[in-house]
Design an enzyme around this catalytic site. Structure first.
Site, PDB file in Angstrom:
ATOM      1  N   LYS A   1       0.866  -1.184   0.000  1.00  0.00           N
ATOM      2  CA  LYS A   1       0.000   0.000   0.000  1.00  0.00           C
ATOM      3  C   LYS A   1       0.895   1.223   0.000  1.00  0.00           C
ATOM      4  O   LYS A   1       2.032   1.162   0.467  1.00  0.00           O
ATOM      5  CB  LYS A   1      -0.889   0.012   1.250  1.00  0.00           C
ATOM      6  CG  LYS A   1      -2.167   0.786   1.093  1.00  0.00           C
ATOM      7  CD  LYS A   1      -3.240  -0.046   0.417  1.00  0.00           C
ATOM      8  CE  LYS A   1      -4.534   0.714   0.281  1.00  0.00           C
ATOM      9  NZ  LYS A   1      -5.643  -0.175  -0.085  1.00  0.00           N
TER      10      LYS A   1
HETATM   11  P1  NAD Z   1     -12.769   7.605  -2.458  1.00  0.00           P
HETATM   12  O1  NAD Z   1     -11.708   8.627  -2.290  1.00  0.00           O
HETATM   13  O2  NAD Z   1     -13.340   7.376  -3.797  1.00  0.00           O
HETATM   14  O3  NAD Z   1     -13.953   7.882  -1.437  1.00  0.00           O
HETATM   15  C1  NAD Z   1     -13.742   8.081  -0.080  1.00  0.00           C
HETATM   16  C2  NAD Z   1     -15.005   8.635   0.537  1.00  0.00           C
HETATM   17  O4  NAD Z   1     -14.821   8.773   1.950  1.00  0.00           O
HETATM   18  C3  NAD Z   1     -15.349  10.030   0.008  1.00  0.00           C
HETATM   19  O5  NAD Z   1     -16.750  10.152  -0.094  1.00  0.00           O
HETATM   20  C4  NAD Z   1     -14.813  10.941   1.097  1.00  0.00           C
HETATM   21  O6  NAD Z   1     -15.414  12.213   1.136  1.00  0.00           O
HETATM   22  C5  NAD Z   1     -15.147  10.114   2.327  1.00  0.00           C
HETATM   23  N1  NAD Z   1     -14.394  10.523   3.504  1.00  0.00           N
HETATM   24  C6  NAD Z   1     -13.095  10.894   3.583  1.00  0.00           C
HETATM   25  N2  NAD Z   1     -12.790  11.233   4.851  1.00  0.00           N
HETATM   26  C7  NAD Z   1     -13.917  11.050   5.583  1.00  0.00           C
HETATM   27  C8  NAD Z   1     -14.253  11.235   6.939  1.00  0.00           C
HETATM   28  N3  NAD Z   1     -13.351  11.656   7.819  1.00  0.00           N
HETATM   29  N4  NAD Z   1     -15.525  10.951   7.334  1.00  0.00           N
HETATM   30  C9  NAD Z   1     -16.447  10.535   6.461  1.00  0.00           C
HETATM   31  N5  NAD Z   1     -16.191  10.348   5.161  1.00  0.00           N
HETATM   32  C10 NAD Z   1     -14.947  10.607   4.727  1.00  0.00           C
HETATM   33  O7  NAD Z   1     -12.128   6.236  -1.884  1.00  0.00           O
HETATM   34  P2  NAD Z   1     -12.631   4.758  -2.121  1.00  0.00           P
HETATM   35  O8  NAD Z   1     -11.789   4.164  -3.166  1.00  0.00           O
HETATM   36  O9  NAD Z   1     -14.114   4.745  -2.249  1.00  0.00           O
HETATM   37  O10 NAD Z   1     -12.196   4.057  -0.744  1.00  0.00           O
HETATM   38  C11 NAD Z   1     -13.044   4.043   0.399  1.00  0.00           C
HETATM   39  C12 NAD Z   1     -12.602   2.928   1.328  1.00  0.00           C
HETATM   40  O11 NAD Z   1     -12.660   1.675   0.628  1.00  0.00           O
HETATM   41  C13 NAD Z   1     -11.166   3.016   1.842  1.00  0.00           C
HETATM   42  O12 NAD Z   1     -11.096   2.457   3.117  1.00  0.00           O
HETATM   43  C14 NAD Z   1     -10.387   2.145   0.863  1.00  0.00           C
HETATM   44  O13 NAD Z   1      -9.167   1.687   1.402  1.00  0.00           O
HETATM   45  C15 NAD Z   1     -11.390   1.035   0.666  1.00  0.00           C
HETATM   46  N6  NAD Z   1     -11.225   0.226  -0.534  1.00  0.00           N
HETATM   47  C16 NAD Z   1     -11.196   0.789  -1.770  1.00  0.00           C
HETATM   48  C17 NAD Z   1     -11.103  -0.012  -2.897  1.00  0.00           C
HETATM   49  C18 NAD Z   1     -11.144   0.533  -4.294  1.00  0.00           C
HETATM   50  O14 NAD Z   1     -11.193  -0.267  -5.231  1.00  0.00           O
HETATM   51  N7  NAD Z   1     -11.165   1.833  -4.509  1.00  0.00           N
HETATM   52  C19 NAD Z   1     -10.990  -1.404  -2.752  1.00  0.00           C
HETATM   53  C20 NAD Z   1     -11.035  -1.956  -1.470  1.00  0.00           C
HETATM   54  C21 NAD Z   1     -11.161  -1.122  -0.381  1.00  0.00           C
END
Ligand code: NAD
Length: 449
Positions: free
Chosen positions: A135
């Protein structure tokens, strides 16, 4: 120790740990939240006890193999230079190349990246995908920068990582604050700086790319799709009717918005959501497709017409059938667990639940599908993208979806069976399957020399 580096600009130096009494843990996490790496270690220790993981394997998994920190300057649009701190942690590669996302967020820290890297190791192993875990991230707020600044930050970071990433060595992907465009800038920089002799063979250095630049159909929505596969399996097993049920989502980015859109097709209704700026609700339902368009225009869910603003406390107290945390880690502490009123939590985010909060959830009969299973659709389709790049193939959406569905259902069933056989919760079951697989690989390979 780090990998041999071909570039003078990218020295590989493991970062120093600060003294905390436990030398696996750094003290760089936000003060108000528990330390994410400590949380990941506690999960590992708990599963290791249940499946009797040999102590030497446990100590190998308790530390990442490599921790790389790079500080690099970038010219801003106003001509000034600004320094950025970037991380890449390579947790384990006994099963295959390191694999895992790149996060752009102001709270990125070494311990957070170490935790996220270790969860990637377990996620790949759980699915029996030939990937290890890694990561990375940069500590800054992407919202405060123009597209051209984001491009220069991304390219300079990729250059600083140099040969420490690569299609057969360490393969980044999108995470919080990054997307397909950022992956394409990373790929293009890597191709031009490292692999110029054999450019197209290096397309698979990152996954989650745009379709035009070697991405896979179905990758953007894959994590959300995987979450919904878990929910439909859970509902089928319990004869729970999804049509007419309610759900809430914390974080409306890639994972949260796609999960909400796909889940809404079953007839389930989104009633509350929130992001970095605030929370909103409408008991009669929020259209996730229109909300996603609004977020793309405005940058947040806040102010979406037809909803009323609520506090974070009200959000966690809103009664729903299904809750999908899809923002950051350790958002569900003891207070949130006490407030939650739902039947099922499906962890879209990585590490959203503090271990200390879990007993309060189980006491209320809330089921929990853990992150390394629930959000694994992303890495599964990243694997498919990597395979397509290696073979110079393009699979159509139906083929990707069919493979993802089969793999998610198979792994879901394996976790469910393990949990009932060993009478443990699903997090421990998923972790045990993963670390037993890793343990077998170490047992057969031995430790060099
Ligand atoms: P993203 O940046 O597209 O979205 C993140 C969201 O979380 C946004 O809506 C943002 O405004 C919100 N956010 C940020 N800080 C916050 C806070 N303090 N309180 C509330 N909301 C908050 O990211 P993503 O890719 O959707 O990832 C979200 C989660 O899923 C993370 O934990 C990431 O590690 C996990 N994840 C992502 C993927 C992927 O394919 N993108 C895969 C597995 C896991």
């Amino acid at each position: 120790m780090g990998r041999f580096c071909r570039f003078r600009e990218c020295p590989v130096r493991p970062s120093a740990s600060l003294a905390t009494g436990d030398d696996r843990i750094e003290t760089t996490m936000a003060e108000e939240k528990p330390n994410a790496y400590k949380a990941a270690q506690d999960q590992l220790d708990s599963a290791a006890k249940i499946c009797g993981l040999p102590a030497p394997i446990l100590s190998i998994l308790s530390q990442p193999k490599n921790e790389l920190i790079v500080n690099f300057p970038v010219r801003m649009d106003n001509g000034e230079l600004k320094m950025f701190k970037g991380y890449r942690v390579q947790h384990n590669n006994v099963l295959g190349p390191y694999k895992g996302g790149i996060r752009y967020h102001e709270m990125v820290s070494l311990d957070e990246v170490k935790a996220l890297a270790s969860w990637m190791t377990y996620k790949g192993a759980l699915h029996d995908i030939p990937f290890g875990g890694g990561k990375g991230g940069i500590k800054f707020s992407p919202r405060d920068h123009s597209q051209s600044e984001l491009e220069r930050i991304t390219r300079r970071f990729t250059h600083a990582l140099g040969a420490n990433i690569g299609p057969e060595y360490d393969i980044p992907a999108p995470d919080v604050g990054t997307n397909g465009q950022i992956m394409v800038w990373m790929m293009d920089t890597y191709m031009n700086v490292v692999g110029f002799g054999d450019k197209n063979a290096n397309r698979g250095v990152v996954t989650g790319k745009t379709l035009a630049c070697g991405g896979s159909y179905g990758r953007e929505s894959a994590t959300g799709q995987g979450i919904v596969h878990c929910i439909t399996e859970w509902a089928r097993d319990r004869r729970f009717e999804l049509n007419g049920c309610s759900f809430s989502v914390q974080g409306f980015g890639n994972v949260g918005s796609n999960a909400a859109k796909i889940l809404s097709r079953t007839g389930a209704t989104l009633v509350a959501t929130g992001d970095w700026k605030g929370y909103i609700m409408n008991g009669d339902g929020i259209n996730p497709f229109k909300l996603a368009e609004y977020v793309a225009r405005t940058g947040s869910v806040v102010g979406y017409p037809g909803t009323r603003p609520i506090t974070r406390e009200e959000f966690f107290g809103t009664a729903v059938d299904i809750f999908i945390p899809a923002a950051l880690e350790l958002e569900i502490g003891v207070a949130e667990a006490k407030a939650l009123s739902c039947k099922l939590i499906v962890e879209g985010a990585n590490g959203p639940t503090d271990l200390a909060a879990e007993p309060y959830l189980y006491e209320k009969g809330i089921a929990l599908i853990p992150d390394i299973l629930a959000n694994s659709g992303g890495v599964v389709v990243s694997y498919y993208e990597w395979l397509q790049n290696k073979r110079s193939e393009r699979w159509d959406l139906e083929e990707v979806e069919e493979r993802l569905t089969k793999r998610m259902k198979r792994t879901y069933l394996a976790v469910s069976e393990y949990a009932s056989t060993k009478k443990c919760d699903w997090r421990n079951a998923a972790m045990c399957i993963a670390i037993e697989r890793i343990g077998r690989a170490y047992a057969e390979r031995g430790i060099f020399p």
